[in-house]
Design a protein around this motif. Structure first.
Motif, PDB file in Angstrom:
ATOM      1  N   VAL A   1       5.825  32.592  19.357  1.00 31.46           N
ATOM      2  CA  VAL A   1       5.425  32.971  20.718  1.00 31.46           C
ATOM      3  C   VAL A   1       3.922  33.208  20.711  1.00 31.46           C
ATOM      4  N   THR A   2       3.201  32.426  21.508  1.00 35.59           N
ATOM      5  CA  THR A   2       1.749  32.547  21.544  1.00 35.59           C
ATOM      6  C   THR A   2       1.309  33.602  22.547  1.00 35.59           C
ATOM      7  N   GLU A   3       0.087  34.073  22.363  1.00 30.96           N
ATOM      8  CA  GLU A   3      -0.467  35.070  23.275  1.00 30.96           C
ATOM      9  C   GLU A   3      -0.580  34.519  24.689  1.00 30.96           C
ATOM     10  N   SER A   4      -0.886  33.212  24.785  1.00 34.46           N
ATOM     11  CA  SER A   4      -1.020  32.603  26.115  1.00 34.46           C
ATOM     12  C   SER A   4       0.319  32.552  26.837  1.00 34.46           C
ATOM     13  N   GLU A   5       1.435  32.346  26.086  1.00 31.22           N
ATOM     14  CA  GLU A   5       2.765  32.342  26.703  1.00 31.22           C
ATOM     15  C   GLU A   5       3.091  33.723  27.274  1.00 31.22           C
ATOM     16  N   ILE A   6       2.772  34.759  26.489  1.00 28.55           N
ATOM     17  CA  ILE A   6       3.032  36.120  26.952  1.00 28.55           C
ATOM     18  C   ILE A   6       2.198  36.417  28.190  1.00 28.55           C
ATOM     19  N   LYS A   7       0.930  36.033  28.143  1.00 25.81           N
ATOM     20  CA  LYS A   7       0.042  36.269  29.282  1.00 25.81           C
ATOM     21  C   LYS A   7       0.556  35.552  30.523  1.00 25.81           C
ATOM     22  N   GLN A   8       1.069  34.320  30.339  1.00 21.69           N
ATOM     23  CA  GLN A   8       1.593  33.557  31.470  1.00 21.69           C
ATOM     24  C   GLN A   8       2.776  34.269  32.120  1.00 21.69           C
ATOM     25  N   VAL A   9       3.672  34.816  31.285  1.00 22.72           N
ATOM     26  CA  VAL A   9       4.821  35.563  31.824  1.00 22.72           C
ATOM     27  C   VAL A   9       4.343  36.743  32.664  1.00 22.72           C
ATOM     28  N   ILE A  10       3.353  37.474  32.139  1.00 19.79           N
ATOM     29  CA  ILE A  10       2.841  38.650  32.850  1.00 19.79           C
ATOM     30  C   ILE A  10       2.161  38.239  34.151  1.00 19.79           C
ATOM     31  N   MET A  11       1.315  37.201  34.072  1.00 20.37           N
ATOM     32  CA  MET A  11       0.552  36.774  35.247  1.00 20.37           C
ATOM     33  C   MET A  11       1.458  36.235  36.353  1.00 20.37           C
ATOM     34  N   GLU A  12       2.621  35.665  35.979  1.00 16.47           N
ATOM     35  CA  GLU A  12       3.508  35.053  36.969  1.00 16.47           C
ATOM     36  C   GLU A  12       4.627  35.986  37.428  1.00 16.47           C
ATOM     37  N   ALA A  13       4.713  37.194  36.840  1.00 10.92           N
ATOM     38  CA  ALA A  13       5.786  38.123  37.216  1.00 10.92           C
ATOM     39  C   ALA A  13       5.577  38.617  38.654  1.00 10.92           C
ATOM     40  N   PRO A  14       6.573  38.459  39.538  1.00 13.01           N
ATOM     41  CA  PRO A  14       6.424  38.912  40.931  1.00 13.01           C
ATOM     42  C   PRO A  14       6.089  40.392  41.045  1.00 13.01           C
ATOM     43  N   THR A  15       6.565  41.194  40.092  1.00 13.22           N
ATOM     44  CA  THR A  15       6.323  42.644  40.120  1.00 13.22           C
ATOM     45  C   THR A  15       4.838  42.972  40.109  1.00 13.22           C
ATOM     46  N   PHE A  16       4.028  42.105  39.481  1.00 10.64           N
ATOM     47  CA  PHE A  16       2.612  42.395  39.303  1.00 10.64           C
ATOM     48  C   PHE A  16       1.730  41.648  40.301  1.00 10.64           C
ATOM     49  N   LYS A  17       2.336  41.056  41.343  1.00  7.01           N
ATOM     50  CA  LYS A  17       1.550  40.298  42.318  1.00  7.01           C
ATOM     51  C   LYS A  17       1.349  41.109  43.591  1.00  7.01           C
ATOM     52  N   ASP A  18       0.132  40.979  44.168  1.00  6.26           N
ATOM     53  CA  ASP A  18      -0.187  41.717  45.382  1.00  6.26           C
ATOM     54  C   ASP A  18       0.236  40.926  46.607  1.00  6.26           C
ATOM     55  N   GLU A  19      -0.203  41.379  47.779  1.00  5.77           N
ATOM     56  CA  GLU A  19       0.236  40.746  49.027  1.00  5.77           C
ATOM     57  C   GLU A  19      -0.247  39.307  49.156  1.00  5.77           C
ATOM     58  N   SER A  20      -1.341  38.979  48.461  1.00  2.00           N
ATOM     59  CA  SER A  20      -1.859  37.603  48.505  1.00  2.00           C
ATOM     60  C   SER A  20      -1.280  36.751  47.385  1.00  2.00           C
ATOM     61  N   ASP A  21      -0.221  37.253  46.727  1.00  7.04           N
ATOM     62  CA  ASP A  21       0.478  36.535  45.664  1.00  7.04           C
ATOM     63  C   ASP A  21      -0.406  36.309  44.442  1.00  7.04           C
ATOM     64  N   GLN A  22      -1.358  37.209  44.223  1.00  8.03           N
ATOM     65  CA  GLN A  22      -2.235  37.135  43.061  1.00  8.03           C
ATOM     66  C   GLN A  22      -1.907  38.284  42.099  1.00  8.03           C
ATOM     67  N   PHE A  23      -2.140  38.036  40.786  1.00  6.92           N
ATOM     68  CA  PHE A  23      -1.911  39.079  39.794  1.00  6.92           C
ATOM     69  C   PHE A  23      -2.803  40.281  40.082  1.00  6.92           C
ATOM     70  N   SER A  24      -2.196  41.482  40.058  1.00  3.45           N
ATOM     71  CA  SER A  24      -2.932  42.710  40.357  1.00  3.45           C
ATOM     72  C   SER A  24      -2.959  43.610  39.120  1.00  3.45           C
TER      73      SER A  24
ATOM     74  N   GLU B   1       4.246  43.736  25.731  1.00  2.00           N
ATOM     75  CA  GLU B   1       3.966  42.440  25.135  1.00  2.00           C
ATOM     76  C   GLU B   1       5.014  42.104  24.071  1.00  2.00           C
ATOM     77  N   GLY B   2       5.380  43.103  23.256  1.00  2.00           N
ATOM     78  CA  GLY B   2       6.396  42.888  22.237  1.00  2.00           C
ATOM     79  C   GLY B   2       7.759  42.578  22.828  1.00  2.00           C
ATOM     80  N   LYS B   3       8.098  43.262  23.922  1.00  2.00           N
ATOM     81  CA  LYS B   3       9.381  43.012  24.576  1.00  2.00           C
ATOM     82  C   LYS B   3       9.434  41.600  25.143  1.00  2.00           C
ATOM     83  N   ILE B   4       8.326  41.160  25.730  1.00  2.00           N
ATOM     84  CA  ILE B   4       8.281  39.797  26.280  1.00  2.00           C
ATOM     85  C   ILE B   4       8.428  38.777  25.165  1.00  2.00           C
ATOM     86  N   ALA B   5       7.737  39.015  24.034  1.00  2.00           N
ATOM     87  CA  ALA B   5       7.844  38.099  22.891  1.00  2.00           C
ATOM     88  C   ALA B   5       9.281  38.033  22.384  1.00  2.00           C
ATOM     89  N   ASP B   6       9.943  39.187  22.287  1.00  3.18           N
ATOM     90  CA  ASP B   6      11.349  39.213  21.858  1.00  3.18           C
ATOM     91  C   ASP B   6      12.227  38.409  22.813  1.00  3.18           C
TER      92      ASP B   6
END
Length: 632
Positions: free
Chosen positions: A109-132, A151-156
């Motif tokens: 699991v690469t760091e970029s894959e983890i970052k992508q999961v975080i950046m695309e998670a709806p929970t972390f997006k604001d009203e303009s659908d951007q990562f907040s 990060e560890g949980k996402i990798a798991d």
């Protein structure tokens, strides 16, 4: 950092705190502020431990998801059965095996894959659908974890799904398979059946005391009381911390008079309005235009509103909406109202509700309230600001003292000035007060607290409320007296005997049908039963008992012109005598097999995943601590 405090506080302090959290995220954080240290292994998979704490966290999440999905009608006791706990542990073990298989086959699991999961998670997006970053920081704070832990949980999670994803993408079906399986899925069967319920025999069954005693002796494990504990505890509650902070009236007034703070308390302009609404329809626009003409000719607004307005909430009051603040109404209505002059009537306005005419009757200008009106709000806000850091300081101090004390809370309570309290007895599955909290109960029954007699780690009742506990009393499970469970045992034995009699009757009927060619309807009538006819029944979706239909489709096709007879289980404890008359194969040459093909693909994927986990389990060394699991 704390939901309640955040709702009460504002200004520079919270800006600084959120800023620090975001900086922490940028650096990928440090360890959790509060951590659990319960590392008792509930299972070991190829040398990798699954801790009791890890199991409990996953089980709690699973439980919460199901309760949220099915609501209050879902019985919480479903989660307390040993079978439920064992089945869930097996799924956790399977996930560990999938992770190990991925790692052993070179998956990283690469760091970029983890970052992508975080950046695309709806929970972390604001009203303009951007990562907040702010939403991300708030989430980490509310869930009491650092960015590195998340990060560890996402990798798991990515490791656990990697192998199954590979199975999904490599699975395929041939055209012949699709046709064969579709023909079976679309097959229909004709059969008659008689349902025999054990309830028919309950009234004639009598049970002796000797039978009850024997059952009680042989099944005593089913009639044990639940183990109970009572614990001592000290708690720290942010609201209590805030309420103990003294804010003088002079400090509150000084805050109020600061120009930077006044705007937060300014009352917005309000407008006293009436309206006429004509709901959406083909004639709505012409009707509203006609009403506008009448108003222009001097007809009274309230009179027309009472007669023609289709707003049930205001029509009887002549269209009166009361005092309206900016943002109370939909955008078009709001814009029109706040651009009008007193006494004027708007042009027709269209919204999603229909067409409106608005009359502006009066205006309350924006104004700063008197200090006395907002004094209590200011005091609460200032208390919350100070409580933010004070709570964290006290929590840190308390955590260190509890850790140092190890096996009692008396000195800790005296040092920090908190009261040591004691709960009533409670079980693993239920309690009152703090013991109604699942995490609280799990900690009380943990090996650390109950067996080793140590102080607990921090227990998070909420994001503003923490507790530490120490065992006070353990009441072991004991066998319930026979008199207490006698009625229950009698009912169990009756049901068992009734089921045996139902099965015996079904077998007798089967013999008569097979050997004497007795007519099923006559045989059923002789036994005061009813024959049910099932025609053109498919494998799924029929009105007949699901388990019975499934069993009937497991039988072979009868020879032409003959009827095959069977005894098969129905739903629950019912027994069915079945007469299978015909099996009708589907003509699939011109049929649309899209749905059947999709189902076949899903079935093959599931089968291959089951074969994969079976193979992984056969090669694995798995140890399960049954005692720890069932004590938990």
């Amino acid at each position: 950092m704390l939901t309640w405090i955040r709702s009460k506080s504002s200004g520079l302090l919270m800006t600084v705190i959120i800023g620090l959290l975001i900086l922490t995220i940028a650096l990928w954080g440090v360890g959790d502020y509060f951590t659990q240290s319960n590392n008792d292994a509930v299972a070991t998979v190829n040398g990798e431990k699954i801790s009791l704490n890890e199991y409990n966290q996953q089980f709690a999440s699973y439980r919460q998801n199901l309760m949220s999905q099915f609501g209050e009608g879902f019985d919480p006791s479903y989660f307390d059965s040993p079978m439920m706990k064992q089945n869930f542990l097996q799924s956790v073990i399977n996930n560990e095996l999938y992770k190990q298989a991925a790692v052993n086959n070179g998956y990283i699991v690469t760091e970029s894959e983890i970052k992508q999961v975080i950046m695309e998670a709806p929970t972390f997006k604001d009203e303009s659908d951007q990562f907040s970053p702010e939403l991300y920081a708030a989430f980490l704070s509310q869930t009491n974890q650092s960015a590195s832990v998340l990060e560890g949980k996402i990798a798991d999670g990515l490791l656990a799904t990697a192998v199954n994803d590979l199975v999904d993408t490599s699975t395929f079906t041939t055209p012949t398979e699709k046709k064969t399986i579709s023909a079976l899925n679309l097959q229909q069967r004709d059969f008659d059946y008689v349902l025999i319920s054990p309830d028919l025999f309950l009234g004639d069954i009598s049970i002796t005391d000797e039978e009850i005693q024997l059952y009680y002796d042989e099944n005593s494990d089913q009639y044990m009381t639940q183990e109970q504990v009572a614990v001592d505890y000290i708690e720290l509650d942010a609201q209590k911390v805030a309420s103990d902070i003294n804010i003088s009236e002079q400090d509150a007034l000084k805050y109020f008079e600061d120009e930077n703070n006044k705007q937060a308390y300014v009352k917005p302009e309000q407008r006293l309005a009436s309206h006429i609404l004509i709901n959406v329809s083909n004639e709505a626009e012409s009707k509203i235009n006609d009403l506008k003409k009448q108003l222009d000719q001097g007809v009274d607004f309230a009179t027309l509103a009472k007669e023609y307005s289709q707003d049930p909430g205001s029509a009887d009051q002549g269209g009166d909406l009361g005092w309206v603040s900016p943002g109370d109404m939909v955008e078009a209505f709001d814009a029109a109202l706040f651009s009008m002059q007193i006494g004027s009537i708007s042009e027709p306005i269209e919204t999603d509700f229909g067409w409106h005419l608005i009359q502006l009757n009066d205006i309350k200008e924006s104004q700063l309230p008197l200090f006395e009106e907002v004094k209590e709000d200011i005091i609460q806000a200032l208390q919350a600001q100070q409580a933010e850091l004070l709570f964290l300081d006290k929590a840190s101090e308390l955590s260190a003292l509890v850790l140092d004390a190890q096996d009692n809370l008396d000195q800790v309570a005296e040092t920090v000035g908190l009261e040591k309290k004691t709960t009533e007895l409670f079980t693993r599955s239920s309690g009152v007060g703090l013991a109604s909290n699942e995490e609280f109960r799990a900690a009380a029954f943990s090996s650390l607290v109950k067996d080793e007699l140590q102080n607990s780690d921090v227990i998070n009742i909420s994001d503003t409320h923490i507790v530490f506990i120490h065992i006070n009393q353990v009441k072991e499970a004991i066998l319930k007296p026979l008199e207490e469970v006698k009625v229950d045992i009698e009912n169990v034995i009756k049901k068992e005997k009734a089921k045996e009699q139902a099965e015996a009757m079904a077998q007798d009927m089967l013999v008569e049908l097979q050997e004497s060619s007795q007519d099923m309807a006559i045989l059923a009538e002789n036994n005061e039963l009813t024959v049910i006819e099932a025609i053109d029944v498919r494998r799924t979706g029929s009105e007949h008992p699901f388990q019975l239909v499934r069993n009937v489709f497991g039988t072979k096709k009868p020879k032409e012109g003959t009827i095959d007879y069977y005894v098969k289980p129905g739903n629950q404890s019912d027994v069915a005598v079945v007469a299978l008359k015909a099996v009708k194969m589907a003509n699939i040459d011109d049929a649309d097999l899209t749905a059947e093909a999709a189902q076949l693909s899903r079935n093959i994927k599931n089968n291959e995943q089951q074969l994969l986990i079976q193979a992984l389990r056969e090669k694995a060394e798995i140890f399960i601590n049954e005692d720890l699991l069932l004590q938990n």
